[in-house]
Design a protein around this motif. Structure first.
Motif, PDB file in Angstrom:
ATOM      1  N   ILE A  15       0.836  -1.204   0.000  1.00 45.47           N
ATOM      2  CA  ILE A  15       0.000   0.000   0.000  1.00 45.47           C
ATOM      3  C   ILE A  15       0.870   1.252   0.000  1.00 45.47           C
ATOM      4  O   ILE A  15       0.603   2.222  -0.727  1.00 45.47           O
ATOM      5  CB  ILE A  15      -0.947   0.001   1.219  1.00 45.47           C
ATOM      6  CG1 ILE A  15      -2.056  -1.033   1.018  1.00 45.47           C
ATOM      7  CG2 ILE A  15      -1.548   1.390   1.447  1.00 45.47           C
ATOM      8  CD1 ILE A  15      -2.951  -1.215   2.230  1.00 45.47           C
ATOM      9  N   ASN A  16       1.936   1.229   0.790  1.00 43.68           N
ATOM     10  CA  ASN A  16       2.817   2.401   0.868  1.00 43.68           C
ATOM     11  C   ASN A  16       3.692   2.552  -0.369  1.00 43.68           C
ATOM     12  O   ASN A  16       3.992   3.670  -0.791  1.00 43.68           O
ATOM     13  CB  ASN A  16       3.667   2.306   2.136  1.00 43.68           C
ATOM     14  CG  ASN A  16       2.872   2.585   3.393  1.00 43.68           C
ATOM     15  OD1 ASN A  16       2.722   3.728   3.804  1.00 43.68           O
ATOM     16  ND2 ASN A  16       2.318   1.540   3.997  1.00 43.68           N
ATOM     17  N   LEU A  17       4.100   1.431  -0.971  1.00 43.54           N
ATOM     18  CA  LEU A  17       4.851   1.524  -2.227  1.00 43.54           C
ATOM     19  C   LEU A  17       3.944   2.019  -3.349  1.00 43.54           C
ATOM     20  O   LEU A  17       4.364   2.805  -4.200  1.00 43.54           O
ATOM     21  CB  LEU A  17       5.425   0.153  -2.609  1.00 43.54           C
ATOM     22  CG  LEU A  17       6.410  -0.511  -1.646  1.00 43.54           C
ATOM     23  CD1 LEU A  17       6.956  -1.801  -2.267  1.00 43.54           C
ATOM     24  CD2 LEU A  17       7.549   0.421  -1.283  1.00 43.54           C
ATOM     25  N   GLY A  18       2.706   1.546  -3.364  1.00 45.01           N
ATOM     26  CA  GLY A  18       1.778   1.902  -4.435  1.00 45.01           C
ATOM     27  C   GLY A  18       1.371   3.360  -4.436  1.00 45.01           C
ATOM     28  O   GLY A  18       0.820   3.853  -5.427  1.00 45.01           O
ATOM     29  N   ALA A  19       1.657   4.067  -3.342  1.00 41.26           N
ATOM     30  CA  ALA A  19       1.355   5.500  -3.299  1.00 41.26           C
ATOM     31  C   ALA A  19       2.109   6.270  -4.378  1.00 41.26           C
ATOM     32  O   ALA A  19       1.755   7.409  -4.696  1.00 41.26           O
ATOM     33  CB  ALA A  19       1.690   6.065  -1.917  1.00 41.26           C
ATOM     34  N   GLY A 136      -2.522  -4.460  -2.775  1.00 42.10           N
ATOM     35  CA  GLY A 136      -2.212  -3.251  -2.016  1.00 42.10           C
ATOM     36  C   GLY A 136      -1.487  -2.221  -2.853  1.00 42.10           C
ATOM     37  O   GLY A 136      -1.728  -1.014  -2.719  1.00 42.10           O
ATOM     38  N   PHE A 137      -0.608  -2.684  -3.734  1.00 48.18           N
ATOM     39  CA  PHE A 137       0.119  -1.766  -4.611  1.00 48.18           C
ATOM     40  C   PHE A 137      -0.858  -1.036  -5.531  1.00 48.18           C
ATOM     41  O   PHE A 137      -0.718   0.159  -5.788  1.00 48.18           O
ATOM     42  CB  PHE A 137       1.153  -2.544  -5.427  1.00 48.18           C
ATOM     43  CG  PHE A 137       2.216  -1.688  -6.029  1.00 48.18           C
ATOM     44  CD1 PHE A 137       3.382  -1.412  -5.333  1.00 48.18           C
ATOM     45  CD2 PHE A 137       2.069  -1.153  -7.297  1.00 48.18           C
ATOM     46  CE1 PHE A 137       4.381  -0.617  -5.884  1.00 48.18           C
ATOM     47  CE2 PHE A 137       3.056  -0.355  -7.864  1.00 48.18           C
ATOM     48  CZ  PHE A 137       4.218  -0.087  -7.153  1.00 48.18           C
ATOM     49  N   GLY A 141      -2.228   4.219  -4.442  1.00 47.65           N
ATOM     50  CA  GLY A 141      -2.468   5.564  -4.940  1.00 47.65           C
ATOM     51  C   GLY A 141      -3.840   6.087  -4.533  1.00 47.65           C
ATOM     52  O   GLY A 141      -3.996   7.267  -4.181  1.00 47.65           O
ATOM     53  N   LEU A 142      -4.838   5.207  -4.559  1.00 49.03           N
ATOM     54  CA  LEU A 142      -6.200   5.600  -4.196  1.00 49.03           C
ATOM     55  C   LEU A 142      -6.301   5.910  -2.708  1.00 49.03           C
ATOM     56  O   LEU A 142      -6.916   6.895  -2.292  1.00 49.03           O
ATOM     57  CB  LEU A 142      -7.170   4.469  -4.566  1.00 49.03           C
ATOM     58  CG  LEU A 142      -8.661   4.761  -4.412  1.00 49.03           C
ATOM     59  CD1 LEU A 142      -9.091   5.861  -5.364  1.00 49.03           C
ATOM     60  CD2 LEU A 142      -9.465   3.491  -4.665  1.00 49.03           C
ATOM     61  N   ILE A 143      -5.680   5.064  -1.875  1.00 49.19           N
ATOM     62  CA  ILE A 143      -5.731   5.258  -0.424  1.00 49.19           C
ATOM     63  C   ILE A 143      -5.003   6.538  -0.003  1.00 49.19           C
ATOM     64  O   ILE A 143      -5.469   7.284   0.861  1.00 49.19           O
ATOM     65  CB  ILE A 143      -5.129   4.033   0.293  1.00 49.19           C
ATOM     66  CG1 ILE A 143      -6.045   2.818   0.089  1.00 49.19           C
ATOM     67  CG2 ILE A 143      -4.905   4.314   1.776  1.00 49.19           C
ATOM     68  CD1 ILE A 143      -5.457   1.515   0.592  1.00 49.19           C
ATOM     69  N   TYR A 144      -3.858   6.793  -0.644  1.00 45.08           N
ATOM     70  CA  TYR A 144      -3.054   7.948  -0.245  1.00 45.08           C
ATOM     71  C   TYR A 144      -3.480   9.251  -0.933  1.00 45.08           C
ATOM     72  O   TYR A 144      -2.985  10.324  -0.560  1.00 45.08           O
ATOM     73  CB  TYR A 144      -1.574   7.681  -0.520  1.00 45.08           C
ATOM     74  CG  TYR A 144      -0.861   7.095   0.675  1.00 45.08           C
ATOM     75  CD1 TYR A 144      -0.433   7.903   1.726  1.00 45.08           C
ATOM     76  CD2 TYR A 144      -0.625   5.735   0.775  1.00 45.08           C
ATOM     77  CE1 TYR A 144       0.209   7.381   2.831  1.00 45.08           C
ATOM     78  CE2 TYR A 144       0.020   5.194   1.880  1.00 45.08           C
ATOM     79  CZ  TYR A 144       0.431   6.018   2.899  1.00 45.08           C
ATOM     80  OH  TYR A 144       1.053   5.496   3.999  1.00 45.08           O
TER      81      TYR A 144
END
Length: 401
Positions: A15-19, A136-137, A141-144
């Protein structure tokens, strides 16, 4: 160790990398603050993706030797430091170096580690677990997006890099502590066991590169990723120019694609465990080709535009879930980190090739090309066979934790 803790660590990391895919949020604030040209600012994202993809080769080999925990920890530190340094950038070259190169290396160091660990812990459901690991990746971008938007509005673009760097560093390093290889390589049991490589047979990167199957798979990955990124990178423009929508309606495609992209990674990965990798890949390529031909020749309205881009995002997610599993199925799991690092270069190239085709040709012609290459890839998927072991490649024993 509970293997689902490894999955939890993988999801936190990804998730954090996908930001990184929320980069476009920084474009206008950087232009407003420094007066840089948009084309020059966007190059930062291209440098990040290229560096990220190239680093996976080295990082994959390193994590095969010392385990995923330390490599992912180093990657999280580099990613955080890269963004923290970016907060002090006052020239484009500094931004390219800090965010693009250092941050890109951090993402590349970390990306392969969760995938490698997960496919080793879940040999009986590699497709599903790869999909979960990379979902998560796709959602990062959507979460962040609201987080980044809030930070830029509240603290400015430079300070937002500082805060994001600290956030990414904390969560990636935390997730990395949950990554660990299983003590023994386990027997894989899937629908393709009758034709699958013996799970105790493992190819080194050099041996993998000497098989023709690697190059078939590499080109297939390239073609699928090119088609997906061709639409994902220009979704809003497609809505405005092809479907004749206003900006607000066309922009809805961004959220829809992100959700279907993540769903495709999990659903199609799980489906491949049941139907087999080859059958699932043929299905995905066939569906992508049909949608591309429709977008090239059909009449696009709001509902058909959203359905089309959603299905492309869904299939694109499937490619990113299946190819780690296919690499493990064909070449074993002992060197999965370095082997998938080489395979992943197809995606790195597609990040430039797909958008380049769209910039060089009208949308209708670009979609037509994408449809044809997906048809070719579908036939390639039918032809590719599991490689025969080279000599005696039995590996028995414990893996490095």
């Amino acid at each position: 160790m509970n293997r689902w803790l490894v999955v939890l660590g993988a999801v936190i990391i990804q998730i954090n990398l996908g930001a990184v895919y929320a980069w476009s949020l920084f474009n206008q604030p950087l232009i407003d603050k420094f007066g840089w040209a948009r084309e020059d600012v966007v190059v930062t994202f291209s440098i990040t993706i290229a560096t990220f993809a190239l680093t996976t080769i080295f990082a994959g080999r390193l994590q095969d030797k010392i385990g995923p925990r330390w490599v992912a920890t180093i990657g999280g530190l580099l990613l955080g430091v890269g963004l923290i340094l970016s907060s002090q950038a006052s020239t484009l070259m500094q931004l390219y170096l800090f965010y693009g190169v250092i941050g890109g290396i951090g993402i590349g160091m970390t990306y392969v580690c969760p995938l490698s660990a997960c496919v080793k812990w879940f040999p009986e459901k590699r497709g599903f677990i790869s999909g979960v690991a990379v979902a998560g990746f796709g959602l990062g971008g959507l979460i962040y997006k609201p987080v980044i938007g809030y930070l830029i509005g509240a603290a400015g673009v430079s300070s937002s890099f500082l805060y994001l760097g600290m956030i990414y560093l904390f969560f990636v390093v935390m997730g990395a502590q949950l990554l660990k290889n299983p003590p023994v390589l386990e027997q894989a049991t899937t629908k393709e066991n009758s034709v699958m490589l013996d799970s105790n047979t493992h190819f080194s990167p050099k041996e993998m590169l000497s098989t023709y199957q690697f190059y078939l798979l590499w080109v297939m990955f390239l073609f699928g990723s090119m088609a997906g990124l061709m639409v994902i990178s220009f979704a809003v423009d497609i809505g405005i120019e092809v479907a004749k929508l206003d900006l607000e309606k066309a922009a809805n495609a961004v959220m829809v694609i992100a959700l279907f992209n993540a769903a495709g990674r999990i659903i199609l990965g799980n489906l491949s465990d049941r139907l087999g990798r080859t059958n699932t890949l043929m299905l995905i390529y066939g569906l992508t080709a049909v949608i591309m031909f429709y977008m090239s020749f059909g009449e696009m309205m709001y509902w058909s535009f959203l359905i089309s881009v959603s299905l492309i995002g869904f299939c694109f997610g499937g490619f990113l879930a299946l190819f780690p599993s296919v690499t493990a199925d064909f070449y074993g799991t002992k060197n999965i980190g370095s082997n998938y690092g080489f395979m992943y270069q197809a995606y790195g190239l597609s990040a430039f090739a797909g958008p380049f085709i769209v910039k060089a040709l009208p949308f209708s012609q670009a979609f037509l090309i994408a449809g044809f290459i997906c048809v070719i890839a579908m036939f390639m998927a039918k032809l590719v066979k599991v490689p025969q072991p080279i000599g005696s490649k039995k590996f028995i024993g414990k893996e490095a934790a």
